[in-house]
Scaffold this active site. Structure first.
Site, PDB file in Angstrom:
ATOM      1  CB  CYS A  92      -1.010 -19.738  -3.263  1.00  0.00           C
ATOM      2  SG  CYS A  92      -1.953 -18.545  -2.287  1.00  0.00           S
ATOM      3  CG  HIS A 112       2.265 -17.389  -1.058  1.00  0.00           C
ATOM      4  ND1 HIS A 112       1.687 -17.749  -2.255  1.00  0.00           N
ATOM      5  CD2 HIS A 112       3.315 -18.238  -0.882  1.00  0.00           C
ATOM      6  CE1 HIS A 112       2.354 -18.750  -2.785  1.00  0.00           C
ATOM      7  NE2 HIS A 112       3.350 -19.077  -1.958  1.00  0.00           N
ATOM      8  CG  ASP A 153       5.418 -21.762  -2.157  1.00  0.00           C
ATOM      9  OD1 ASP A 153       4.288 -22.204  -2.435  1.00  0.00           O
ATOM     10  OD2 ASP A 153       5.700 -20.555  -2.209  1.00  0.00           O
TER      11      ASP A 153
END
Length: 655
Positions: A408, A452, A468
């Site tokens: 991520c 995250h 995202d």
């Protein structure tokens, strides 16, 4: 000379065993040289049981302890604090053990071992720690019994039984003190943290690989209890940090946000929830995007982040409300525009050129955002826990144009750089995404593996919008969990591989037990105490009443325990040998020979033998067995059976 097989019968052995037990939990926190030194010192003292001449003199002890303390001081930078202070105490106890040769020394070491049990709770208050320390306390009590038993041989089983009984008798006092003793602000067990004891968790910087390393940990970050129905998994974005500054590789917080008028508009009903946060030694608090109502003692930053007044060194509970449908900063401040577009000169030139190309290619910023997400989704990019290294000065270029394998932080970082190059203000947000609901208690557990990173871009009329990029490349990560997003061939951490079937159900049970422990024991503070007392008395209780109630309750419990311990011995409460001897005395009493209160067993046997000369040998033998069983050894079934048969056959003929 004492043989090796007799070492367990020596008092020093029963000092070494419990001392070693209470020090074992501290070993992972000690420097390597101490982990080696302490067993050597213990082994030295153990060998000296067989060969006392090996005991060191005071000069040699000084030559050991003085440099050891100096090294400790240099290692920790202090001799105070939790870790350094405990290390020093452990070292001093090991040295004290080497010079201990008297009963008084042994008693002192056992007493100090009880104190070390308390120091273990400064580092961990988990259920396994408590169980291990209770076992250690039983062993310590057994050691005290052994040291003080003198010449009377008390079996291991009897010492264990007595020790366990003593601990059980102390439990009511402990529970009363825990529940009723006035709570003071702060945790039950805590000291200021020292820099030598870091914790697992998010960092205030982000670089390639920083979050994927954190995924290996399954430690609890925090637990959440929603007041109403929980939102969908893809809405669980737990906001913690906003990173503005980028040096070409690492993202940092940078200078404080100088926006004079941050604005938040909510378009739905705020969702209320309570978070129980594990200690992480920072001021960061976590909240769903976007927090609206916060506790009084919590500050709200211009980046829409929550911060406590002091570092979180212990379990911390707070209640927050958040909008899930919101708009922030419809008007962008000059400071945020400048900070949200800044890129290091000369770094990642290919990425910057691509972003600038998109700016010329698309007229609307929203189209640029959509094109970037489609690029991640449709090109040959992969989501992985083991991304290849991107060394050098241009890691974003290497990821986008060479490796194309990342976690991520890689996608969030590259996306944010692309947006800034395309003229769209953008920033990184760090936190956690998702959580696992426990069906047994409906609490959500958010672990370190849920860490995250995502982006926020500023769009006209929309304000700062969460984007995202991970959702574009691995949508299952957001919709379900990390495990569902990884390829079947991906090498998963151990906790992910063991998260199915019966093991998963057992994990839920353990999580529910652990949560209850932390909510009602570790988290038992003045607020919970007041709630409990209000429930019991149906009114507010002040401190004076609480102390009076505590004293009264302790007095009653003490009286009950005293009556239990010192009650008159009934037939069933006596030892088997006492019951048999009582039967023997009653048989003599029926013949007119009554034992007087002042009369000992030998004197009574002498008088009985004179009165019944034909049974003199039997009477003396019964008395000898009684004395041996009652005052010397405790367990000899054969002798008890023989005594029982002799009493049964005793005729007590006067002639």
């Amino acid at each position: 000379m004492l043989h090796l097989k007799n070492i367990p019968q020596h008092p020093v052995f029963w000092v070494i065993v419990p001392l070693a037990m209470v020090l074992i939990p501290h070993l992972p926190r000690l420097p390597v040289w101490m982990i080696i030194l302490l067993p050597l010192l213990f082994g030295w003292r153990l060998l000296a049981i067989v060969k006392p001449r090996l005991l060191p003199g005071k000069i040699l002890l000084f030559l050991i302890i003085f440099p050891a303390v100096i090294i400790l001081l240099f290692h920790y930078g202090t001799l105070l604090g939790k870790t350094a202070g405990t290390a020093l105490l452990s070292l001093l106890l090991a040295i004290k053990l080497l010079e201990s040769t008297q009963k008084r020394d042994y008693m002192l070491l056992i007493a100090l071992s009880f104190f070390i049990i308390v120091t273990n709770f400064l580092f961990s208050q988990t259920i396994p720690t408590v169980v291990f320390m209770l076992i250690s306390a039983i062993v310590l009590i057994m050691s005290l019994i052994f040291i003080n038993q003198g010449d009377a041989p008390v079996s291991f089983r009897s010492r264990l039984k007595m020790s366990s009984l003593m601990l059980v008798q102390a439990l009511p006092m402990m529970l009363i003190l825990f529940v009723l003793f006035p709570r003071i602000p702060g945790p039950l067990w805590s000291l200021p943290e020292d820099s030598s004891s870091p914790r697992t968790g998010l960092s205030d910087t982000m670089s390639p690989g920083s979050i994927s390393e954190l995924i290996q940990s399954n430690e609890i970050a925090f637990r959440v209890q929603f007041k109403s129905e929980a939102p969908a998994q893809n809405s669980l974005y737990w906001r913690a940090l906003v990173l503005w500054y980028f040096d070409g590789k690492t993202w940092e917080h940078g200078k404080p946000n100088l926006n004079p008028t941050p604005t938040l508009e909510g378009f739905d009903t705020p969702l209320s929830y309570t978070i129980t946060l594990e200690p992480h030694d920072k001021k960061w608090l976590f909240a769903l995007d976007m927090p609206s109502e916060i506790p009084e003692n919590v500050s709200y930053t211009n980046n829409f982040l929550l911060r406590s007044e002091s570092d979180i060194h212990s379990l911390y509970q707070y209640t927050v409300s958040s909008f899930l449908d919101y708009r922030i900063e419809q008007q962008l401040s000059a400071w945020e525009r400048s900070a949200g577009l800044k890129l290091p000169e000369g770094a990642n030139p290919r990425t910057v050129a691509l972003g600038q190309q998109w700016r010329r290619q698309f007229k609307q910023p929203r189209d640029i955002v959509q094109h970037a997400l489609e690029n991640f989704n449709q090109q040959n990019f992969f989501y992985t826990l083991q991304p290849p290294a991107t060394p050098g000065f241009d890691p974003v270029d290497q990821f986008l144009f060479t490796t194309r394998r990342g976690f991520c932080e890689h996608y969030a970082s590259s996306f944010t750089v692309l947006m800034r190059a395309a003229g769209i203000p953008a920033r990184i947000v760090l936190g956690y995404q998702g959580g696992t609901q426990n069906p047994l208690n409906n609490f959500y557990s958010v672990t370190q593996s849920d860490a995250h990173a995502w982006s926020e871009v500023w769009l006209e009329q929309e304000g700062w919008v969460r984007i995202d990029p991970t959702a574009a490349i691995a949508p299952n990560r957001i919709e379900q969990n990390l495990n569902a997003a990884l390829a079947a061939t991906e090498n998963r951490p151990f906790h992910m591989r063991m998260n199915s079937g019966m093991l998963k159900q057992l994990k839920f049970y353990w999580d529910a037990i652990d949560n209850s422990w932390k909510q009602w024991v570790i988290g038992y503070d003045s607020k919970l105490q007041n709630q409990l007392l209000n429930t019991i008395f149906n009114r507010d209780i002040d401190y004076v009443e609480l102390i009076l109630f505590l004293i009264t309750t302790l007095a009653v419990i003490t009286l009950i325990i005293a009556l239990f311990i010192f009650r008159p011995f009934s037939r069933n409460s006596l030892d088997p040998i006492q019951r048999l001897y009582g039967r023997f005395c009653k048989k003599l009493a029926r013949k007119g020979l009554i034992r007087q209160d002042y009369e000992g067993p030998l004197d009574f046997a002498c008088r009985a033998g004179s009165e019944f000369p034909a049974d003199k040998n039997t009477i003396n033998l019964i008395t000898a067995i009684y004395i041996n069983q009652r005052y010397r050894s405790r367990e000899n079934t054969k002798q008890l059976n023989n005594m029982k048969q002799m009493i049964k056959k005793l005729r007590l003929s006067a002639s």
